[in-house]
Design a protein around this motif. Structure first.
Motif, short mmCIF file in Angstrom:
data_model
loop_
_atom_site.label_atom_id
_atom_site.label_comp_id
_atom_site.label_asym_id
_atom_site.label_seq_id
_atom_site.Cartn_x
_atom_site.Cartn_y
_atom_site.Cartn_z
N ASN A 1 29.73 33.49 45.21
CA ASN A 1 30.58 34.18 44.24
C ASN A 1 32.01 33.77 44.51
O ASN A 1 32.47 33.80 45.65
CB ASN A 1 30.44 35.70 44.37
CG ASN A 1 29.15 36.20 43.76
OD1 ASN A 1 28.62 35.61 42.82
ND2 ASN A 1 28.63 37.29 44.28
N GLY B 1 39.17 40.68 34.42
CA GLY B 1 39.13 39.28 34.83
C GLY B 1 39.80 38.35 33.84
O GLY B 1 40.17 37.22 34.21
N THR C 1 41.38 38.96 39.49
CA THR C 1 40.51 40.12 39.30
C THR C 1 39.13 39.74 38.80
O THR C 1 38.34 40.61 38.42
CB THR C 1 41.16 41.10 38.29
OG1 THR C 1 41.38 40.40 37.04
CG2 THR C 1 42.47 41.63 38.82
N ARG C 2 38.82 38.45 38.81
CA ARG C 2 37.54 38.01 38.26
C ARG C 2 36.65 37.44 39.35
O ARG C 2 37.12 36.73 40.24
CB ARG C 2 37.76 36.94 37.19
CG ARG C 2 36.50 36.61 36.41
CD ARG C 2 36.77 35.74 35.22
NE ARG C 2 35.64 35.75 34.32
CZ ARG C 2 35.51 34.94 33.27
NH1 ARG C 2 36.47 34.06 33.00
NH2 ARG C 2 34.45 34.99 32.49
N THR C 3 35.35 37.74 39.27
CA THR C 3 34.36 37.20 40.19
C THR C 3 33.26 36.55 39.37
O THR C 3 32.68 37.18 38.48
CB THR C 3 33.77 38.31 41.08
OG1 THR C 3 34.83 38.94 41.82
CG2 THR C 3 32.76 37.74 42.06
N LYS D 1 35.87 34.58 43.79
CA LYS D 1 36.78 35.63 43.32
C LYS D 1 38.18 35.05 43.20
O LYS D 1 38.76 34.59 44.18
CB LYS D 1 36.79 36.82 44.28
CG LYS D 1 37.61 38.00 43.76
CD LYS D 1 37.56 39.20 44.70
CE LYS D 1 38.19 40.43 44.05
NZ LYS D 1 39.56 40.20 43.57
N THR E 1 33.22 37.08 53.31
CA THR E 1 34.09 36.00 52.83
C THR E 1 33.73 34.71 53.57
O THR E 1 33.80 34.65 54.79
CB THR E 1 35.56 36.35 53.06
OG1 THR E 1 35.88 37.54 52.35
CG2 THR E 1 36.46 35.21 52.59
#
Length: 638
Positions: free
Chosen positions: A348, A313, A353-355, A350, A420
């Motif tokens: 969350n 991330g 590549t980070r959440t 996103k 989503t």
């Protein structure tokens, strides 16, 4: 994707020579999108003989065009689509001509599947917007146009389809084109090419139609083969989101991922956007061997000259052109969930590549798709497009979406269903935008090592008067006697200093705990054992603080005492004042307290004396510290 698309990978050199155009078809339901793509596949010889035989047979059985071939069946592969006569998923197809290669996304027209259209638009260079010549502009036509614009598509083909059903009438075509230009003038499209066509019969698809002598523009395929969709200006600065820390053995440590933008070469200086740590690129490793440089789209592993802690991330960036790093920012949202968006709910987020946990704090307005007027609202419903303010639990690195689609796009994910909920486009940070962390050489681990302990946060929570501060004081004294380096943060002390500007309503209490959590994190960075004694009445506030720490660094201690017991003790006389109405919004009287669901330590304040409770906490804390230290030693040996 079809087999043809995978097969196309073998002719990558040809694709590179001719150029690849990614486009999507969109518009309202039953405007002929699938038929158009089927016709393009047929006219460009992308349909194999056995497929054509099967298509002819399928057209007789389930087609909607009588004795003619139903080209929509080439794309509407799902049985549910054939039964309903609509496309309900994004179907990708590949075809090529001698001048160009194409990947086309056939997206749903039905309002229920707008989220699928947004998916198809996210990687497209051009949108073919179909309009039924009999119906003109519809609500979904406008919605898809706005989404295409928000997602950065700058080239549109206005395909006025089924022109044969209005007798190839020029006046009808001209009226639709005029209406669309009037609507789309604020959407920022670079080109809008209007073409009258009949997907069913092939008019103006590949060759000019004799039925439209009044039209002198290009055919659809001719336009797709020649349009220049390249972006003007130089490529963006280097962006590399870390997908995986690659450490197969003690002799190799690299950061794997895909270059999102820009270029990188061996010897360049890079910065980890989150931590501010700098290093130079020692190697660029790929499956086929090392490279001297890499560019956007390349899957690589970066090996740096220095040891840098950069988890999944993290984003490595150009040292001179760094992205925004912030916890609060504005964004456009395309809301995709059936449940309405209300301010204050946690999701969350996103990005790359980070959440991270995030909350939509404010809905500024939504966009009326009929008039393009921005209107204030308190919620967003399915398919609504709105401007919001988002707060993330931890800082994230991003670029405004208009500058970089890869690092400015994100999604919101429902934390319970994992569906989503929204597609988002970052606009700008709120507050300071030129603040970047400096990568100091002495970090948390180094500070903790010199103290011979592991950082820890002990969070005491409970009703006013439950004994939190008393027990925390005794715990600190016992830890200090054992040689531990500690610091206690108490609610009253911070209310007289750092948080003197805050009241006691719900939002002020939330901000109070947020600030305390940040101070506790800084003190943990100093290598200390931090004792926090706060009522902290809201479970969500405590959970947000917990998420700022590693799982073994935060210990929630619930000092459990009933409101009656606390009122009986009432060391400061606060309960009496609250009952008399002299203190408003007092926790336990007039304001709810949400006890922890699974605290690490549960103390019954009605039982043993504070000394015994403190001794119990110290024993459990020492056990946690010893276990963590032993685990660290074992990992180091491995």
């Amino acid at each position: 994707m079809t087999t043809a698309l995978f097969a196309a990978n073998s002719s990558a050199a040809n694709i590179a020579t001719r150029g690849l155009l990614r486009f999507l078809t969109c518009g309202s339901v039953d405007d002929g999108k699938s038929t158009l793509i089927g016709r393009l596949l047929y006219e460009t010889s992308a349909v194999l003989d056995d497929q054509l035989v099967a298509l002819t047979d399928d057209s007789r059985r389930v087609g909607t065009t009588g004795d003619d071939i139903d080209f929509a069946l080439l794309v509407d592969g799902l049985e549910a689509e054939r039964e309903q006569g609509i496309t309900i998923d994004v179907a990708y197809r590949y075809f090529a001509t001698s001048r160009r290669s194409f990947i086309v996304a056939d997206t749903p027209g039905h309002e229920q599947y707008t989220r699928n259209m947004a998916t198809g638009a996210s990687n497209a260079d051009l949108a073919i917007l179909l309009i039924d010549a009999r119906k003109g502009l519809l609500t979904q036509t406008r919605r898809h146009s706005i989404i295409a614009s928000l997602l950065g598509i700058r080239h549109v083909v206005l395909a006025v389809n089924k022109i044969d059903l209005v007798g190839f009438d020029q006046a009808t075509f001209d009226a639709i084109v005029a209406d669309y230009h009037a609507f789309a003038k604020e959407l920022g499209f670079s080109t809008i090419e209007a073409i009258p066509l009949s997907a069913r019969f092939g008019d103006n698809i590949v060759t000019p139609s004799a039925s439209t002598p009044w039209y002198s523009g290009p055919t659809l395929l001719g336009h797709l083969e020649t349009i220049d969709v390249s972006e003007s200006g130089d490529e963006g600065p280097f962006r590399f989101p870390v997908q995986w820390v690659n450490r197969p053995n003690l002799d190799f440590r690299g950061f794997s991922g895909t270059v999102a933008d820009g270029r990188i070469k061996v010897g360049d200086t890079v910065v980890a956007a989150g931590s501010g740590k700098r290093s130079t690129v020692a190697r660029i490793v790929t499956f086929d061997g090392d490279l001297p440089q890499a560019q956007a789209g390349d899957a690589i592993t970066l090996v740096l000259a220095d040891e840098i802690d950069a988890p999944r991330g993290e984003v490595f960036t150009d040292a001179r052109h760094r992205p925004v790093v912030a916890t609060r920012f504005t964004a456009r949202l395309v809301w995709m969930a059936d449940e309405m968006l209300l301010p204050g709910r946690s999701y969350n987020l996103k990005i790359g590549t980070r959440t991270v946990p995030a909350t939509v704090r404010v809905i500024r307005h939504y966009l009326d798709i009929e008039t393009l007027v921005q209107k204030p609202v308190v919620s967003l419903g399915l398919n609504a497009i709105g401007l919001v303010e988002i707060e993330t639990l931890v800082p994230i690195a991003f670029d405004p979406y208009v500058e970089n689609h890869q690092t400015g796009a994100f999604i919101l994910i429902d934390r319970f269903t994992h569906a989503t909920a929204a597609a988002g486009m970052a606009i700008e940070a709120l507050g300071a935008t030129n603040v970047h962390r400096h990568g100091f050489d002495v970090d948390r681990a180094a500070r903790a090592d010199i103290k011979h302990q592991r950082p820890l946060v002990l969070w005491f929570t409970g009703l006013p008067g439950s004994g939190k501060s008393t027990i925390a004081n005794l715990v600190e004294a016992k830890l200090h006697a054992l040689g531990r380096h500690t610091m206690t943060l108490d609610g009253d002390a911070l209310r007289q200093g750092l948080n003197a500007d805050l009241g006691f309503d719900a939002s002020a209490r939330t901000e109070n705990i947020r600030r305390v959590g940040e101070v506790a994190r800084l003190m943990a960075d100093a290598g200390l054992i931090v004792l926090c004694a706060f009522v902290s009445p809201f479970r969500a506030d405590r959970d947000r603080v917990r998420e700022r720490f590693a799982s073994d660094e935060f210990v929630e201690i619930f000092v459990d005492a009933s409101a009656e017991l606390c009122a009986e003790r009432d060391p400061k006389g606060l309960y009496a004042q609250a009952k008399e109405g002299k203190i408003l919004a007092f926790t336990g009287i007039g304001q709810q307290y949400e006890p922890p669901l699974r605290p690490e330590i549960h103390l019954d304040a009605a039982g043993p004396d504070p000394e015994a409770l403190a001794a119990r906490v110290v024993a459990q804390v020492e056990a946690l510290i010893t276990h963590a230290e032993q685990s660290a030693e074992s990992s180091a040996e491995l």
